[in-house]
Scaffold this active site. Structure first.
Site, short mmCIF file in Angstrom:
data_model
loop_
_atom_site.label_atom_id
_atom_site.label_comp_id
_atom_site.label_asym_id
_atom_site.label_seq_id
_atom_site.Cartn_x
_atom_site.Cartn_y
_atom_site.Cartn_z
N SER A 70 0.72 -1.15 -0.12
CA SER A 70 0.05 -0.04 0.12
C SER A 70 0.76 1.39 0.08
O SER A 70 0.14 2.38 -0.29
CB SER A 70 -0.80 0.06 1.22
OG SER A 70 -1.98 -0.70 1.05
N LYS A 73 0.24 3.37 -2.76
CA LYS A 73 -0.93 4.21 -3.08
C LYS A 73 -0.61 5.87 -3.11
O LYS A 73 -1.35 6.55 -3.90
CB LYS A 73 -1.89 3.97 -2.00
CG LYS A 73 -2.55 2.42 -2.12
CD LYS A 73 -3.41 1.98 -0.71
CE LYS A 73 -4.14 0.76 -0.94
NZ LYS A 73 -4.62 0.12 0.31
N TYR A 197 -4.23 -2.30 -10.20
CA TYR A 197 -4.13 -2.23 -8.75
C TYR A 197 -3.16 -3.41 -8.22
O TYR A 197 -2.18 -3.07 -7.53
CB TYR A 197 -5.49 -2.01 -8.13
CG TYR A 197 -5.18 -2.03 -6.44
CD1 TYR A 197 -4.93 -1.02 -5.72
CD2 TYR A 197 -5.50 -3.42 -5.71
CE1 TYR A 197 -4.97 -1.05 -4.50
CE2 TYR A 197 -5.52 -3.37 -4.51
CZ TYR A 197 -5.24 -2.17 -3.84
OH TYR A 197 -4.96 -2.35 -2.27
N TYR A 245 -4.18 3.71 7.94
CA TYR A 245 -5.63 2.92 8.08
C TYR A 245 -6.14 3.66 9.44
O TYR A 245 -6.15 4.59 9.90
CB TYR A 245 -5.71 1.57 7.91
CG TYR A 245 -5.01 1.19 6.98
CD1 TYR A 245 -5.48 1.56 5.66
CD2 TYR A 245 -3.77 0.23 6.90
CE1 TYR A 245 -4.48 1.25 4.20
CE2 TYR A 245 -3.25 -0.22 5.73
CZ TYR A 245 -3.68 0.43 4.66
OH TYR A 245 -3.09 -0.13 3.33
N VAL A 263 1.29 -3.52 3.92
CA VAL A 263 1.14 -5.00 4.58
C VAL A 263 2.38 -5.69 4.43
O VAL A 263 2.37 -6.62 5.16
CB VAL A 263 -0.19 -5.58 3.97
CG1 VAL A 263 -0.16 -6.11 2.77
CG2 VAL A 263 -0.70 -6.17 5.35
N1 GLU Z 1 -2.41 -5.70 -1.75
C1 GLU Z 1 -3.18 -5.49 -0.31
C2 GLU Z 1 -4.48 -5.45 -0.51
O1 GLU Z 1 -5.00 -4.59 -1.42
C3 GLU Z 1 -2.63 -4.32 0.20
C4 GLU Z 1 -3.05 -3.89 1.48
C5 GLU Z 1 -1.99 -3.19 2.27
O2 GLU Z 1 -0.65 -2.93 2.19
O3 GLU Z 1 -2.30 -2.41 3.42
O4 GLU Z 1 -5.48 -5.91 0.12
#
Ligand code: GLU
Length: 315
Positions: A70, A73, A197, A245, A263
């Protein structure tokens, strides 16, 4: 703005923090939803500090590549804002969600407009927006070009096996994408947006590369100019309020700097006007953010005095 209070002490502070991380018994829990992440050795730890015009300082396993997940992002957000400008905010908000990264709850209540670009639903919309007038290959090519230019490193790549595993296990992301589409907030077929994504999440970088790639958000003389100063300020604001988050408030409280976690155990943190810091340790806390990475950043902020809220007395 944070001030660079202790430049000469930084190498020693980094070594100290890496030694503390190495000695730590509680390392958190490695993400296990795909085999590629489940197999990562939890004993690894790395930290890297990049400052404009100065050599990048590192400690620990800073040359080991990991899945940025993430953290991608924020690079996709920078790209989307570059292409759409403020039009992006018609489709995604700028408020913390207070819910987990893949929560469906608010999306239903708020009629398909995700709270922010850093939760999965918001990131899927951001990626969908970059796909306006571009194929997935072009969008991913643009993302890689952006990250490579930011890091000054052409070796950064996508791990296709990780992307394939994400596709096989990504039921919740498919649910989010279909739900967005049912509200008219996804322009492309869910498989197409999610294919892009999942590949963006599968970008691999070392801690050194990630710290260097964050320099464009530091601003000031010597930092790469990939986005305007106004945009740097706003991306940093979103990182501070939404980058971890439902643990974003906790990170702001403990570290006091804008950061984005993934993650895979990586966190990119910006010290505005001073430095870009990457930490990596694969074990996660209960919010899904790197356990030792968060602890290391808390210690670094305390020992350097780096914080947008003023210095700490020490932890
Ligand atoms: N590929 C993970 C998902 O979309 C990324 C989540 C993350 O890094 O928090 O579930």
């Amino acid at each position: 703005m944070a001030v660079d209070t202790a430049p000469d002490l930084l190498p020693a502070i980094l070594q100290e923090i890496a030694a503390e991380a190495r000695a730590s018994r509680d390392r958190g829990k490695v993400a296990d939803y795909i085999p590629e992440l489940a197999a990562i050795d939890p004993d690894q730890f790395a930290i890297a500090i990049a400052r404009p015009g100065q050599p990048t300082l590192t400690a620990g396993d800073a040359a080991v590549p990991f899945s940025i997940q993430s953290v991608s992002k924020l690079f996709m957000l920078a790209l989307a804002l570059g292409r759409l400008g403020d039009r992006l905010w018609n489709r995604v908000g700028r408020e913390p969600s207070g819910h987990s990264f893949d929560s469906m709850l608010l999306l239903e209540l708020e009629k398909g407009r995700p709270r922010n670009p850093f939760i999965n639903a918001g990131a899927i919309v951001t990626t969908d927006a970059v796909l306006e007038g571009a194929t997935p290959r072009e969008a991913l090519g643009a993302l890689l070009r952006f990250i490579r230019a930011a890091a000054g490193d052409e070796a950064i790549h996508i791990n296709d096996r990780v992307a394939a595993s994400e596709t096989t296990t990504g039921h919740r992301n498919f649910a989010l994408a279909h739900y967005l589409r049912s509200h008219g907030n996804l322009s492309n077929p869910p498989e197409m947006t999610l294919g892009t994504y999942f590949h963006q999440c599968a970008v691999e970088m070392t801690c050194t590369q990630l710290a260097n790639a964050g320099l464009f958000l530091v601003g000031g003389a010597g930092a790469p100019r990939l986005v305007s100063q106004a945009r740097i300020r706003r991306i940093n604001a979103l990182m501070m309020t939404c980058g971890h988050y439902d643990g974003s408030g906790d990170y702001a409280f403990r570290v006091g700097l804008p950061g984005k976690s993934g993650v895979g155990g990586g966190i990119l943190t910006i010290v505005p006007g001073v430095a870009s810091v990457a930490v990596w340790s694969p074990g996660l806390n209960h919010y899904g953010n790197s356990h030792l990475g968060t602890q290391a950043m808390e210690r670094l902020a305390a020992r350097t005095g780096w914080s947008v809220f003023g210095p700490d007395g020490g932890v």
